[in-house]
Design a protein around this motif. Sequence first.
Motif, PDB file in Angstrom:
ATOM      1  N   HIS A 181      10.247   4.296   4.155  1.00 23.84           N
ATOM      2  CA  HIS A 181      10.143   5.795   4.106  1.00 23.84           C
ATOM      3  C   HIS A 181      11.124   6.312   3.133  1.00 23.84           C
ATOM      4  N   GLU A 182      10.549   6.998   2.183  1.00 19.74           N
ATOM      5  CA  GLU A 182      11.489   7.787   1.184  1.00 19.74           C
ATOM      6  C   GLU A 182      11.336   9.222   1.354  1.00 19.74           C
ATOM      7  N   ILE A 183      12.667   9.988   1.142  1.00 17.82           N
ATOM      8  CA  ILE A 183      12.386  11.408   1.148  1.00 17.82           C
ATOM      9  C   ILE A 183      13.171  11.722  -0.507  1.00 17.82           C
ATOM     10  N   PHE A 184      12.514  12.401  -1.111  1.00 18.36           N
ATOM     11  CA  PHE A 184      12.981  12.672  -2.523  1.00 18.36           C
ATOM     12  C   PHE A 184      13.419  14.344  -2.569  1.00 18.36           C
ATOM     13  N   ILE A 241      12.394  -0.396   6.827  1.00 16.82           N
ATOM     14  CA  ILE A 241      12.507  -1.085   8.103  1.00 16.82           C
ATOM     15  C   ILE A 241      11.867  -2.494   7.974  1.00 16.82           C
ATOM     16  N   LEU A 242      12.919  -3.268   8.395  1.00 16.55           N
ATOM     17  CA  LEU A 242      12.479  -4.731   8.556  1.00 16.55           C
ATOM     18  C   LEU A 242      12.508  -5.216   9.830  1.00 16.55           C
ATOM     19  N   PRO A 243      11.332  -5.166  10.526  1.00 15.53           N
ATOM     20  CA  PRO A 243      11.132  -5.418  12.101  1.00 15.53           C
ATOM     21  C   PRO A 243      12.159  -6.506  12.698  1.00 15.53           C
ATOM     22  N   GLU A 244      12.041  -7.642  11.770  1.00 14.47           N
ATOM     23  CA  GLU A 244      12.631  -8.876  12.371  1.00 14.47           C
ATOM     24  C   GLU A 244      14.260  -8.748  12.402  1.00 14.47           C
ATOM     25  N   PHE A 245      14.697  -7.989  11.492  1.00 13.63           N
ATOM     26  CA  PHE A 245      16.084  -8.062  10.816  1.00 13.63           C
ATOM     27  C   PHE A 245      16.880  -6.791  11.236  1.00 13.63           C
ATOM     28  N   GLY A 246      16.431  -5.452  10.927  1.00 10.42           N
ATOM     29  CA  GLY A 246      17.007  -4.083  11.211  1.00 10.42           C
ATOM     30  C   GLY A 246      16.407  -3.123  10.235  1.00 10.42           C
ATOM     31  N   MET A 273       0.833  -1.231   0.014  1.00  8.93           N
ATOM     32  CA  MET A 273      -0.097   0.164  -0.103  1.00  8.93           C
ATOM     33  C   MET A 273       0.844   1.320   0.070  1.00  8.93           C
ATOM     34  N   LEU A 274       0.663   2.191  -0.876  1.00 14.18           N
ATOM     35  CA  LEU A 274       1.540   3.218  -1.167  1.00 14.18           C
ATOM     36  C   LEU A 274       0.645   4.647  -0.439  1.00 14.18           C
ATOM     37  N   TYR A 275       1.259   5.329   0.551  1.00 11.34           N
ATOM     38  CA  TYR A 275       0.921   6.506   0.907  1.00 11.34           C
ATOM     39  C   TYR A 275       1.852   7.539   0.523  1.00 11.34           C
ATOM     40  N   SER A 276       1.321   8.712  -0.034  1.00  9.34           N
ATOM     41  CA  SER A 276       2.266   9.561  -0.227  1.00  9.34           C
ATOM     42  C   SER A 276       1.704  10.981   0.702  1.00  9.34           C
ATOM     43  N   MET A 277       2.477  11.122   1.685  1.00 11.69           N
ATOM     44  CA  MET A 277       1.876  12.410   2.754  1.00 11.69           C
ATOM     45  C   MET A 277       2.623  13.533   2.026  1.00 11.69           C
ATOM     46  N   SER A 278       1.703  14.559   2.376  1.00 17.90           N
ATOM     47  CA  SER A 278       2.160  15.826   2.226  1.00 17.90           C
ATOM     48  C   SER A 278       1.853  16.792   3.496  1.00 17.90           C
ATOM     49  N   PHE A 279       2.894  17.121   3.966  1.00 11.67           N
ATOM     50  CA  PHE A 279       2.889  18.156   5.036  1.00 11.67           C
ATOM     51  C   PHE A 279       3.241  19.592   4.818  1.00 11.67           C
ATOM     52  N   PRO A 280       2.639  20.451   5.431  1.00 11.59           N
ATOM     53  CA  PRO A 280       2.794  22.021   5.366  1.00 11.59           C
ATOM     54  C   PRO A 280       4.163  22.258   5.654  1.00 11.59           C
ATOM     55  N   LEU A 281       4.811  22.639   4.644  1.00 11.06           N
ATOM     56  CA  LEU A 281       6.475  22.773   4.691  1.00 11.06           C
ATOM     57  C   LEU A 281       6.528  24.426   4.280  1.00 11.06           C
ATOM     58  N   SER A 282       7.788  24.959   4.835  1.00  7.47           N
ATOM     59  CA  SER A 282       8.056  26.126   4.410  1.00  7.47           C
ATOM     60  C   SER A 282       8.316  26.584   3.031  1.00  7.47           C
ATOM     61  N   HIS A 283       8.334  27.590   2.606  1.00  7.00           N
ATOM     62  CA  HIS A 283       8.462  27.921   1.255  1.00  7.00           C
ATOM     63  C   HIS A 283       9.564  27.402   0.683  1.00  7.00           C
ATOM     64  N   ASN A 284      10.857  27.286   1.222  1.00  7.25           N
ATOM     65  CA  ASN A 284      12.043  26.923   0.703  1.00  7.25           C
ATOM     66  C   ASN A 284      11.839  25.293   0.691  1.00  7.25           C
ATOM     67  N   ASN A 334       3.704   0.558   3.122  1.00 15.08           N
ATOM     68  CA  ASN A 334       3.596  -0.401   3.693  1.00 15.08           C
ATOM     69  C   ASN A 334       3.543  -1.485   3.153  1.00 15.08           C
ATOM     70  N   GLY A 335       4.416  -2.461   3.679  1.00 18.69           N
ATOM     71  CA  GLY A 335       4.454  -3.918   2.990  1.00 18.69           C
ATOM     72  C   GLY A 335       2.950  -4.586   2.331  1.00 18.69           C
ATOM     73  N   ASP A 336       2.914  -4.977   1.469  1.00 16.42           N
ATOM     74  CA  ASP A 336       1.642  -5.457   0.912  1.00 16.42           C
ATOM     75  C   ASP A 336       1.532  -7.065   1.404  1.00 16.42           C
ATOM     76  N   SER A 337       0.560  -7.832   0.886  1.00 22.92           N
ATOM     77  CA  SER A 337       0.347  -9.035   1.625  1.00 22.92           C
ATOM     78  C   SER A 337       1.311 -10.073   1.459  1.00 22.92           C
ATOM     79  N   THR A 338       2.496 -10.016   0.506  1.00 23.88           N
ATOM     80  CA  THR A 338       3.575 -10.824   0.587  1.00 23.88           C
ATOM     81  C   THR A 338       4.661 -10.314   1.503  1.00 23.88           C
ATOM     82  N   CYS A 339       4.779  -9.225   1.745  1.00 18.15           N
ATOM     83  CA  CYS A 339       6.050  -8.562   2.618  1.00 18.15           C
ATOM     84  C   CYS A 339       5.317  -7.855   3.730  1.00 18.15           C
ATOM     85  N   LYS A 340       4.665  -8.424   4.683  1.00 16.62           N
ATOM     86  CA  LYS A 340       3.952  -7.547   5.790  1.00 16.62           C
ATOM     87  C   LYS A 340       4.938  -7.295   6.960  1.00 16.62           C
TER      88      LYS A 340
END
Length: 186
Positions: free
Chosen positions: A34-37, A98-103, A1-12, A23-29
Amino acid sequence: MLYSMSFPLSHNDKNKYRYSHHNGDSTCKGIDVHEIFMTKSRVRLLLSHIGILVCLVNCYISLVKDKLCSSSIWKITVIILFAKFMQYKPVKKESLVILPEFGLQLETHYWSGKIARRFVPGGKILRPVLNECVTPFTCYWSLALILHGEDQLMLVFQELKPPLKLLVPIWKALRSSFDVKEGSSA
Protein backbone atom coordinates in the motif's frame (compact mmCIF):
# COMPACT_ATOMS: atom_id res chain seq x y z
CA MET A 1 -1.31 -6.93 -10.02
CA LEU A 2 -1.51 -3.16 -9.63
CA TYR A 3 -4.57 -1.39 -8.35
CA SER A 4 -4.67 2.34 -8.29
CA MET A 5 -7.70 3.36 -6.28
CA SER A 6 -9.20 6.77 -6.18
CA PHE A 7 -11.53 7.82 -3.43
CA PRO A 8 -13.71 10.90 -3.30
CA LEU A 9 -11.55 13.26 -1.28
CA SER A 10 -12.05 16.77 -0.05
CA HIS A 11 -10.80 19.58 -2.28
CA ASN A 12 -7.64 20.07 -0.18
CA ASP A 13 -6.72 16.37 -0.18
CA LYS A 14 -7.61 15.67 -3.82
CA ASN A 15 -4.49 17.36 -5.18
CA LYS A 16 -2.30 16.41 -2.22
CA TYR A 17 -2.45 12.59 -1.94
CA ARG A 18 -2.66 9.59 -4.28
CA TYR A 19 -3.16 5.97 -3.13
CA SER A 20 -1.95 2.85 -4.90
CA HIS A 21 -2.32 -0.81 -3.94
CA HIS A 22 -0.22 -3.70 -5.34
CA ASN A 23 -0.99 -7.36 -4.74
CA GLY A 24 1.82 -9.87 -5.10
CA ASP A 25 2.26 -11.50 -8.53
CA SER A 26 2.71 -15.24 -9.11
CA THR A 27 6.24 -15.23 -7.62
CA CYS A 28 5.37 -13.18 -4.53
CA LYS A 29 1.97 -14.42 -3.39
CA GLY A 30 0.60 -12.88 -0.25
CA ILE A 31 2.73 -9.73 -0.36
CA ASP A 32 0.52 -6.67 -0.17
CA VAL A 33 1.91 -3.18 -0.87
CA HIS A 34 0.00 0.00 0.00
CA GLU A 35 1.50 3.33 -1.07
CA ILE A 36 0.43 6.90 -0.39
CA PHE A 37 2.05 9.46 -2.66
CA MET A 38 2.45 13.13 -1.85
CA THR A 39 2.04 15.19 -4.99
CA LYS A 40 4.90 17.63 -5.39
CA SER A 41 3.62 21.15 -5.07
CA ARG A 42 5.92 23.60 -6.81
CA VAL A 43 4.13 26.52 -5.18
CA ARG A 44 4.78 25.16 -1.66
CA LEU A 45 8.39 24.40 -2.53
CA LEU A 46 8.88 27.90 -3.95
CA LEU A 47 7.23 29.55 -0.93
CA SER A 48 9.39 27.48 1.39
CA HIS A 49 12.59 28.54 -0.37
CA ILE A 50 11.50 32.19 -0.44
CA GLY A 51 10.68 32.05 3.28
CA ILE A 52 14.08 30.58 4.12
CA LEU A 53 15.82 33.17 1.90
CA VAL A 54 13.96 36.03 3.64
CA CYS A 55 14.96 34.59 7.02
CA LEU A 56 18.61 34.35 6.01
CA VAL A 57 18.62 37.94 4.72
CA ASN A 58 17.07 39.13 7.99
CA CYS A 59 19.72 37.24 9.97
CA TYR A 60 22.47 38.81 7.90
CA ILE A 61 21.04 42.31 8.31
CA SER A 62 20.63 41.78 12.07
CA LEU A 63 24.21 40.60 12.45
CA VAL A 64 25.77 43.36 10.32
CA LYS A 65 23.60 46.27 11.44
CA ASP A 66 23.17 45.48 15.15
CA LYS A 67 26.62 43.96 15.66
CA LEU A 68 25.11 41.05 17.65
CA CYS A 69 23.48 42.69 20.64
CA SER A 70 20.93 40.97 22.89
CA SER A 71 17.98 42.12 20.77
CA SER A 72 19.53 40.60 17.65
CA ILE A 73 19.83 37.22 19.40
CA TRP A 74 16.06 37.26 19.99
CA LYS A 75 15.49 38.29 16.37
CA ILE A 76 17.68 35.45 15.12
CA THR A 77 15.87 32.96 17.37
CA VAL A 78 12.48 34.07 16.05
CA ILE A 79 13.76 33.98 12.46
CA ILE A 80 15.13 30.44 12.90
CA LEU A 81 11.82 29.27 14.39
CA PHE A 82 9.97 30.87 11.47
CA ALA A 83 12.31 29.19 8.97
CA LYS A 84 11.73 25.82 10.65
CA PHE A 85 7.97 26.38 10.48
CA MET A 86 8.16 27.26 6.78
CA GLN A 87 10.38 24.29 5.94
CA TYR A 88 9.09 22.12 3.10
CA LYS A 89 8.65 18.45 3.99
CA PRO A 90 10.47 16.58 1.24
CA VAL A 91 8.47 13.31 1.48
CA LYS A 92 7.60 11.73 -1.86
CA LYS A 93 5.67 8.70 -0.59
CA GLU A 94 5.18 6.42 2.35
CA SER A 95 4.46 2.76 1.85
CA LEU A 96 3.47 -0.26 3.87
CA VAL A 97 4.53 -3.73 2.70
CA ILE A 98 2.58 -6.52 4.37
CA LEU A 99 4.50 -9.79 4.52
CA PRO A 100 1.94 -12.12 6.18
CA GLU A 101 4.46 -14.69 7.44
CA PHE A 102 7.06 -12.19 8.62
CA GLY A 103 5.59 -8.79 9.49
CA LEU A 104 5.48 -5.28 8.06
CA GLN A 105 8.01 -3.13 6.30
CA LEU A 106 7.36 0.60 6.56
CA GLU A 107 9.13 2.84 4.05
CA THR A 108 9.45 6.59 3.69
CA HIS A 109 10.75 7.82 0.32
CA TYR A 110 12.10 11.37 0.08
CA TRP A 111 12.40 13.55 -3.03
CA SER A 112 16.18 13.56 -2.51
CA GLY A 113 16.28 9.79 -3.11
CA LYS A 114 16.81 8.82 0.52
CA ILE A 115 14.71 5.90 1.77
CA ALA A 116 14.05 5.21 5.45
CA ARG A 117 12.90 1.66 6.25
CA ARG A 118 11.56 0.12 9.44
CA PHE A 119 10.57 -3.51 9.99
CA VAL A 120 7.98 -4.68 12.49
CA PRO A 121 7.91 -8.45 13.18
CA GLY A 122 4.45 -9.99 12.77
CA GLY A 123 4.53 -11.65 16.20
CA LYS A 124 4.91 -8.26 17.85
CA ILE A 125 1.74 -6.76 16.29
CA LEU A 126 -1.28 -7.00 18.57
CA ARG A 127 -3.70 -4.80 16.63
CA PRO A 128 -3.84 -2.03 14.00
CA VAL A 129 -5.92 0.97 15.09
CA LEU A 130 -7.24 4.17 13.56
CA ASN A 131 -6.63 7.16 15.82
CA GLU A 132 -8.22 10.57 15.71
CA CYS A 133 -5.46 13.05 16.59
CA VAL A 134 -6.59 16.40 17.95
CA THR A 135 -4.22 19.34 18.34
CA PRO A 136 -5.06 22.96 19.21
CA PHE A 137 -4.91 23.86 15.51
CA THR A 138 -6.10 20.81 13.58
CA CYS A 139 -7.69 17.38 13.71
CA TYR A 140 -6.54 14.44 11.57
CA TRP A 141 -6.61 10.64 11.47
CA SER A 142 -3.62 8.33 11.77
CA LEU A 143 -3.04 4.61 11.41
CA ALA A 144 -1.08 3.09 14.28
CA LEU A 145 -0.01 -0.30 15.56
CA ILE A 146 -0.35 -1.62 19.11
CA LEU A 147 2.83 -3.60 19.68
CA HIS A 148 3.52 -6.28 22.27
CA GLY A 149 5.88 -5.02 24.97
CA GLU A 150 5.72 -1.37 23.86
CA ASP A 151 4.06 1.38 25.87
CA GLN A 152 3.45 3.67 22.88
CA LEU A 153 1.64 3.28 19.59
CA MET A 154 3.75 3.07 16.44
CA LEU A 155 2.54 5.32 13.63
CA VAL A 156 2.45 3.64 10.22
CA PHE A 157 2.68 6.90 8.26
CA GLN A 158 4.96 9.13 10.32
CA GLU A 159 5.47 12.02 7.90
CA LEU A 160 2.25 12.23 5.89
CA LYS A 161 -1.19 12.77 7.33
CA PRO A 162 -3.45 11.12 4.75
CA PRO A 163 -7.24 11.44 5.05
CA LEU A 164 -9.34 8.72 6.65
CA LYS A 165 -10.67 7.50 3.29
CA LEU A 166 -7.15 6.44 2.32
CA LEU A 167 -6.38 4.85 5.70
CA VAL A 168 -9.45 2.59 5.95
CA PRO A 169 -8.49 0.09 3.18
CA ILE A 170 -4.97 -0.19 4.62
CA TRP A 171 -6.39 -0.73 8.12
CA LYS A 172 -8.71 -3.48 6.79
CA ALA A 173 -5.81 -5.18 5.00
CA LEU A 174 -3.75 -5.12 8.19
CA ARG A 175 -6.64 -6.56 10.20
CA SER A 176 -7.16 -9.41 7.71
CA SER A 177 -3.42 -10.15 7.41
CA PHE A 178 -2.92 -10.48 11.14
CA ASP A 179 -6.28 -12.17 11.85
CA VAL A 180 -7.82 -9.54 14.06
CA LYS A 181 -11.44 -10.58 14.53
CA GLU A 182 -14.27 -8.08 14.93
CA GLY A 183 -14.92 -7.44 18.60
CA SER A 184 -11.79 -9.24 19.81
CA SER A 185 -9.58 -7.68 22.45
CA ALA A 186 -5.80 -7.61 22.34
